[in-house]
Motif scaffolding. Structure first.
Motif, PDB file in Angstrom:
ATOM      1  N   LYS A 135       1.668   6.773  -3.722  1.00 43.36           N
ATOM      2  CA  LYS A 135       1.278   4.473  -3.658  1.00 43.36           C
ATOM      3  C   LYS A 135       2.948   4.467  -4.743  1.00 43.36           C
ATOM      4  O   LYS A 135       3.564   2.704  -3.952  1.00 43.36           O
ATOM      5  CB  LYS A 135       0.304   4.337  -3.859  1.00 43.36           C
ATOM      6  N   GLU A 156       0.573  -1.082  -0.226  1.00 44.55           N
ATOM      7  CA  GLU A 156      -0.328  -0.313   0.645  1.00 44.55           C
ATOM      8  C   GLU A 156       0.912   1.724  -0.109  1.00 44.55           C
ATOM      9  O   GLU A 156       0.427   2.346  -0.421  1.00 44.55           O
ATOM     10  CB  GLU A 156      -0.600  -0.107   1.502  1.00 44.55           C
ATOM     11  N   SER A 197       1.055  -6.817   2.604  1.00 46.87           N
ATOM     12  CA  SER A 197      -0.232  -6.249   2.430  1.00 46.87           C
ATOM     13  C   SER A 197      -0.619  -5.139   4.023  1.00 46.87           C
ATOM     14  O   SER A 197      -0.247  -6.116   5.233  1.00 46.87           O
ATOM     15  CB  SER A 197      -1.525  -6.530   1.966  1.00 46.87           C
ATOM     16  N   TRP A 198      -0.338  -4.146   3.703  1.00 47.98           N
ATOM     17  CA  TRP A 198      -1.258  -3.443   5.115  1.00 47.98           C
ATOM     18  C   TRP A 198      -2.194  -4.206   6.436  1.00 47.98           C
ATOM     19  O   TRP A 198      -2.125  -4.138   7.292  1.00 47.98           O
ATOM     20  CB  TRP A 198      -0.997  -1.902   4.711  1.00 47.98           C
ATOM     21  N   THR A 199      -2.982  -5.276   5.478  1.00 51.29           N
ATOM     22  CA  THR A 199      -4.092  -5.486   5.924  1.00 51.29           C
ATOM     23  C   THR A 199      -3.498  -6.610   7.053  1.00 51.29           C
ATOM     24  O   THR A 199      -4.098  -7.211   8.029  1.00 51.29           O
ATOM     25  CB  THR A 199      -4.842  -5.836   5.021  1.00 51.29           C
ATOM     26  N   LEU A 241       2.000   4.242   2.057  1.00 51.18           N
ATOM     27  CA  LEU A 241       0.847   5.360   2.607  1.00 51.18           C
ATOM     28  C   LEU A 241       2.862   5.782   3.284  1.00 51.18           C
ATOM     29  O   LEU A 241       2.766   6.563   4.207  1.00 51.18           O
ATOM     30  CB  LEU A 241       0.394   4.808   3.835  1.00 51.18           C
ATOM     31  N   ARG A 247      -3.950  10.018  -3.751  1.00 48.75           N
ATOM     32  CA  ARG A 247      -3.281   8.491  -4.473  1.00 48.75           C
ATOM     33  C   ARG A 247      -1.698   7.522  -5.237  1.00 48.75           C
ATOM     34  O   ARG A 247      -1.048   6.956  -4.539  1.00 48.75           O
ATOM     35  CB  ARG A 247      -3.687   7.881  -3.786  1.00 48.75           C
TER      36      ARG A 247
END
Length: 588
Positions: free
Chosen positions: A460, A26, A550-552, A28, A456
């Motif tokens: 990104k 991601e 992934s950040w998730t 950020l 974004r």
């Protein structure tokens, strides 16, 4: 000796020296964004940017003491929305409490204040902060922004990776270039800089202009005790019936009664479906008027005949006035304005309509080219705004190029949102982004979404800067010119929609198409139309893919894709029959 990182071997061979970026996909990375202006679009940006982006520091500078843009600035008598209020609001914040179908200005300003507070935008807005200069620093890849705190007098420099102007078209008053304007010893007021403390009763008032503001001002001033009005009407103008009349009839309502009862407002508050039905009726009607902008189209011809009959009826006692005020150009060439009470006010005993050109202004009034003098205690200039121009402060891009010099002949842009030579500079309500008929607010929301996408992408994919390709700017200008050549907007009228002080051969204010056309054009950015500079020192353009995580997986929801709100459920048997995609095609 080779080492292993995440299963990848990095040796001394230049071909294998590439290292992974130690962040999730991601990416950020921190960015700072500065928005200038806290009207409709600035408030929208201050809602959507923090909603959708992470690790982005945001500030919104507003030079006035309150938010609302044009609705903070314009406080003249009679100021109101001249289209149905339910078509002039954020799509995500429908207001069931409008007092009138054509809401007064102070109510619109309060609505904007309430929306800004409700959705947290006020956290980022700094009032009484005037931007004085913006300079692109090509070494730092940032905008250096000179700001003055009007409350304290302090001047400081801020910096931002992304600069967004959201100053609108109708907030900087345009004073006319009339000789002697500074010699007048009475009271001068502009419709966009009204002095509410001044008592206009028992005054001789000259009103210069007959556009949208004057059409609302004159009936109110005419009613004041002891006033006499001299209305300087330079150009003919179409006065339309109210835009919502037909829709009100279709809904079984009396178009003459535009105030909402408490019962109606209670229904809108308690029944969202009733409010939605009401809103969609006016939105659909506004969209249906698009054909009236095409030169020679039957809808425009019929509208012209209808407005002419209506104006003749209202001016039946004044054939002299009728001959001067009804235009030869098609309706819509100038902004079409419903003028409740305007034609009636022009016929009152205390009002004189003057069509002779102004020569100059004296210490006591206005001198005409006929050598006649019109005395006045007050001159009201309803002469519009600095529309479709560069901001009233320098914006300096690459190689010292100023936006003012770039736009010296006429403004140009890419889709109304960006200009080549000005990296990381985005515009809300820029040139060629307003609309003749339809929902302006929906276009502004689409522009906000577009700018969020640009920010974004910078963040990104590790870009230091983005700007549109010069050839794509030229292509858009060519498209705009080709589109408008067959419209009413280039008929023989003077209008703020046009270049050259209102009489040029280019349309510089309007979007080249309908509201729906603009929303679709902005929905999915064409990234191939942009030029990029990388913020990553490696030569690998995909280093932003990060470390394979992934950040998730670390802070978010690792199975987010199973959440019902994330799934686009297809229709069974024949997915192509899904009404969602029949009402609006899918976009890439």
């Amino acid at each position: 000796m080779a080492t292993t990182t995440n299963g990848h071997i990095n040796g001394d061979d230049p071909k294998t020296k590439f290292t992974l970026k130690g962040s999730p996909v991601e990416n950020l990375r921190p960015l700072r964004v500065v928005v200038i202006g806290a009207g409709y679009s600035g408030i929208g940006a201050a809602i959507r940017i923090p909603e959708k982006l992470r690790n982005v520091e945001l500030v919104v500078y507003e030079k006035y003491e309150g938010i609302g843009g044009t609705w903070w600035v314009n406080t003249y008598p009679g100021v109101a929305c001249d289209i149905p209020s339910h078509s002039y609001q954020f799509s995500f914040a429908p207001n069931p409490n409008w007092s009138n179908l054509y809401a007064p200005g102070h109510e619109i300003q309060k609505y904007l204040q309430d929306v800004a507070e409700r959705f947290g935008a006020t956290r980022f807005i700094k009032l009484s902060h005037k931007v004085e200069e913006c300079v692109w620093d090509d070494g730092e890849k940032k905008w250096q922004i000179k700001v003055k705190n009007l409350a304290t007098g302090e001047v400081f420099t801020d910096s931002a990776h992304v600069l967004i102007t959201a100053r609108g078209q109708l907030s900087e008053p345009r004073w006319p270039d009339i000789p002697g304007i500074d010699k007048f010893e009475g009271k001068k007021m502009h419709s966009g800089a009204w002095d509410k403390s001044y008592d206009l009763r028992n005054k001789k008032i000259a009103v210069v202009g007959n556009g949208s503001s004057a059409i609302q001002i004159v009936p109110k001033l005419q009613e004041l005790e002891g006033t006499t009005l001299s209305c300087f009407i330079r150009s003919p103008v179409w006065i339309s019936s109210a835009f919502g009349d037909g829709t009100m009839k279709d809904l079984g309502l009396d178009p003459k009664v535009t105030e909402f009862t408490e019962e109606q407002k209670a229904l809108f508050r308690s029944d969202p479906s009733a409010l939605l039905k009401f809103r969609k009726a006016f939105e659909d009607f506004g969209s249906s008027l698009h054909n009236s902008t095409i030169a020679g189209h039957p809808m425009n011809i019929e509208s012209q005949a209808f407005f002419k009959v209506d104006m003749e009826s209202k001016l039946s006692r004044r054939p002299d006035l009728l001959a001067k005020i009804i235009p030869a150009f098609a309706p819509g060439c100038r902004r079409l304005t419903p003028g409740k009470g305007y034609l009636e006010a022009l016929q009152e005993p205390n009002v004189t309509a003057i069509h002779d050109p102004i020569s100059h202004i004296t210490t006591t009034g206005i001198a005409l080219t006929t050598e006649k003098q019109i005395d006045a205690n007050v001159i009201v200039f309803a002469t519009g705004f600095q529309a479709c121009t560069s901001p009233p402060f320098p914006i300096i891009g690459r190689a010292g190029l100023t936006l003012a010099s770039r736009w010296s002949q006429h403004p140009d842009s890419y889709l109304g949102v960006a200009v080549d030579g000005f990296p990381n500079y985005l515009m809300l309500f820029g040139p060629n982004t307003t609309i003749g008929f339809g929902s302006l607010n929906r276009i502004l929301e689409a522009q906000v979404d577009y700018t969020v996408s640009v920010i974004r992408k910078l963040q990104k994919e590790d870009y230091a800067s983005m700007e549109p390709k010069p050839e794509r700017v030229r292509d858009f200008v060519a498209y705009v010119d080709a589109y408008f050549k067959d419209t009413v907007y280039l008929d023989k009228c003077k209008s703020w929609y046009r270049s050259g002080g209102g009489v040029g051969d280019k349309i510089v204010a309007l979007w080249p198409g309908s509201t729906q056309h603009a929303v679709e054009a902005l929905r999915s950015p064409r990234w191939e139309d942009w030029v990029y500079e990388s913020a990553d020192s490696s030569e690998n353009g995909l280093r932003w893919l990060g470390n394979g995580w992934s950040w998730t997986q670390m802070e978010g929801d690792p199975s987010w894709y199973l959440n019902p709100e994330e799934i686009a459920f297809p229709w069974e048997v024949k997915p192509e029959e899904n009404p969602k995609y029949k009402s609006r095609p899918w976009s890439h």
